[in-house]
Design an enzyme around this catalytic site. Structure first.
Site, short mmCIF file in Angstrom:
data_model
loop_
_atom_site.label_atom_id
_atom_site.label_comp_id
_atom_site.label_asym_id
_atom_site.label_seq_id
_atom_site.Cartn_x
_atom_site.Cartn_y
_atom_site.Cartn_z
CE LYS A 194 29.44 56.43 50.37
NZ LYS A 194 28.05 56.80 50.56
CG ASP A 247 33.74 44.68 44.40
OD1 ASP A 247 33.65 45.37 43.29
OD2 ASP A 247 32.87 44.86 45.17
CG HIS A 252 35.25 51.76 47.42
ND1 HIS A 252 35.13 52.73 46.63
CD2 HIS A 252 34.51 50.75 47.11
CE1 HIS A 252 34.31 52.24 45.67
NE2 HIS A 252 33.73 51.21 46.05
CE LYS A 350 29.34 41.95 47.27
NZ LYS A 350 28.55 42.91 47.29
#
Ligand code: NAP
Length: 503
Positions: A194, A247, A252, A350
């Site tokens: 990014k 995850d 990340h 989430k």
């Protein structure tokens, strides 16, 4: 720089030089990742002239279909991208001509000899992209070797998840390492592609302004968050085996933490950057059964509302009760001279209220205020540097500024905004565009080295072990809220709050 240097040179227009023709084999070429991310990224690079005619893109899956049927499927997937660009529809046909499809069951040796023959002979860079489940990584690596498809110009790209714990990651890395040199292995973490993430390095090391302040003396704390509004929907079976810690945090968020916290590397070479990141991972204070309850919060969403509609809870989506966390907040510490006593708060989940990923560096307050901070006066807020990764990439620096006007000297916390879209114009390239180009060029700077992956798991595994030993279910939170109240308490105990856009 010599003519053979692998590093691209941006032209004055900001475009990158064309890549020499290459072969790219996408194992899993009909899957979600290939159709939604990889092929659009390749198409955009073709539109910009970076991928040239003569390159070949071969998609592999088990379905029977012809080249033309595959191209029709990809045409549908690229329709939006083609429609958005005036040159799009004209060049789409030429791009599709680079594609071919081969039916091959990767786990069955029968189809491999013919496939190997098809690829043989080309004197060029050849990239194997493993857009399939990790259970196939070892098999594919072995088949590529057995069928003589690996030479020094070969590169392999592996997607996350790279294992589900340190041991399984090691097994995958061993399998890859048996047939590939480490310089040929590209472990992708698309967050690193990014613009904002690369801009973090530019801001830190390209300006005299920040680096002298980039230490415990001047920085109060750092927040790194990745919030999603979506639930698990179609990915429930995968997600339930993974959870938010594995995850999102293992890859990340830890990678972002490393880029914020690393020492200035000697150069932009892949190994200098990766050495610097590795030192950060190794300096992380372990979270174990002794301190996990104080330093971590895990949550799971219940039914609530997202994007203006009622949504079910995680267990309903999954169709079963589960102890998997869909939310994690934790407090990390980097134990070295630069960061002693500076907390790094990480948060991801989430079904949160908004989709946003950002890094917020909060500086310390001025040591003494000369302004009236009383009722109706100017309360001094700390400077913050906010690096937004999504939805719109950009950088904001929050400063105290005088409120204009002839009255008394009143101050307000105001954002100095550098939206990339506004500042640089044009469309923002997707992370995969950058990363795929780097693979072909042989630049590993934005890819994880094996020892980094191992160090990340060495920090993550004890957290999971501590949670398992505690036998505590994840704390419930209502879909559409910022996670369990314990996550607010985690940071408020330290006299701080989670960053909100109001500064
Ligand atoms: P997917 O939609 O299920 O696609 C899997 C692909 O692999 C399909 O093309 C499938 O086609 C093919 N495949 C499966 N088994 C095969 C076999 N034995 N031989 C040949 N082809 C086989 O999965 P995905 O979402 O694209 O994800 C692929 C990988 O990327 C996974 O490891 C995933 O965790 C990772 N990943 C995905 C995303 C994403 O945004 N989707 C993001 C990050 C990482 P057939 O079934 O027809 O063979």
């Amino acid at each position: 720089m010599s003519a053979s240097s692998p590093v691209s040179r941006p032209t004055p227009a900001g475009h990158v030089a064309p890549l020499p023709p290459f072969d790219l084999v996408i194992f899993g070429g009909t899957g979600d990742l290939a159709l939604r991310k990889l092929l659009p990224a390749l198409f955009h690079r073709y539109l910009d002239g970076q991928i040239v005619d003569g390159s070949r893109i071969v998609a592999i899956a088990r379905d029977a279909r012809t080249d033309d049927e595959y191209r029709t499927r990809v045409r549908e997937a690229l329709a939006k991208a083609a429609a958005e660009d005036p040159r799009g529809t004209d060049v789409l046909d030429r791009f599709l001509a680079l594609l071919s499809y081969r039916r091959l069951d990767l786990g069955d040796d029968a189809g491999w000899p013919a496939f190997a023959e098809e690829l043989a002979g080309a004197e060029r860079v050849r990239v194997f992209y493993l857009a399939v489940g990790p259970d196939l990584f070892a098999v594919v690596a072995d088949r590529l070797h057995v069928h003589g498809l690996i030479d020094p110009r070969t590169r392999v790209v592996v997607e996350k998840p790279l294992g589900h714990d340190g041991q399984s990651a090691n097994a995958i890395n061993d399998a890859l390492g048996r047939v590939f040199d480490e310089t040929q292995i590209y472990r992708i973490d698309h967050y690193l592609g990014k613009e904002t993430v690369q801009n973090l390095t530019a801001l830190r090391f390209g300006n005299a302004l920040f680096e002298p302040l980039w230490k415990a003396e001047h920085i109060d704390h750092v927040q790194i968050s990745a919030a999603e509004t979506v639930g698990v929907e179609g990915r429930a079976a995968y997600y339930d085996r993974s959870g938010a810690l594995r995850d999102m945090v293992q890859n990340h968020l830890l990678q972002l933490l490393c880029l914020v916290a690393m020492e200035p590397p000697a150069s932009l070479s892949a190994d200098d950057i990766r050495d610097a990141k590795l030192k950060v991972l190794r300096a992380l204070r372990p979270i174990t059964a002794d301190n996990a309850a104080q330093l971590t919060v895990r949550g799971q969403y219940r039914a609530g509302a997202a994007e203006g509609r009622a949504v079910p809870g995680y267990a309903e989506e999954l169709g079963a009760a589960s102890d998997t966390e869909t939310f994690v907040a934790l407090k990390a510490e980097v134990r070295n001279w630069r960061w002693a006593g500076v907390p790094f708060y990480l948060r991801t989940g989430k079904r949160l209220p908004e989709r946003s990923s950002e890094i917020v560096v909060t500086f310390r307050k001025v040591p003494h205020s000369i302004f009236d901070e009383g009722e109706g006066g100017s309360r001094l807020a700390p400077n913050k540097l906010v690096l937004r990764l999504q939805p719109d990439e950009g950088v904001t620096l929050w400063l105290m500024n005088k409120v204009p006007g002839p009255g008394g000297l009143r101050l307000r916390h105001v954002p100095m905004d550098l939206s990339f879209a506004e500042a640089f114009g044009g469309r923002q390239a997707d992370a995969y565009e950058r990363l795929l180009g780097d693979v072909v060029r042989g630049n590993q700077m934005l890819f994880m080295r094996r020892d980094e992956v191992e160090a990340a798991w060495q920090w993550i595994d004890p957290i999971r072990a501590a949670w398992q030993a505690a036998h505590e279910a994840p704390k419930p939170y209502t879909a559409g809220t910022w996670g369990p109240s314990a996550a607010v308490a985690l940071i408020e105990r330290d006299g701080r709050t989670w960053h909100e856009d109001a500064g």
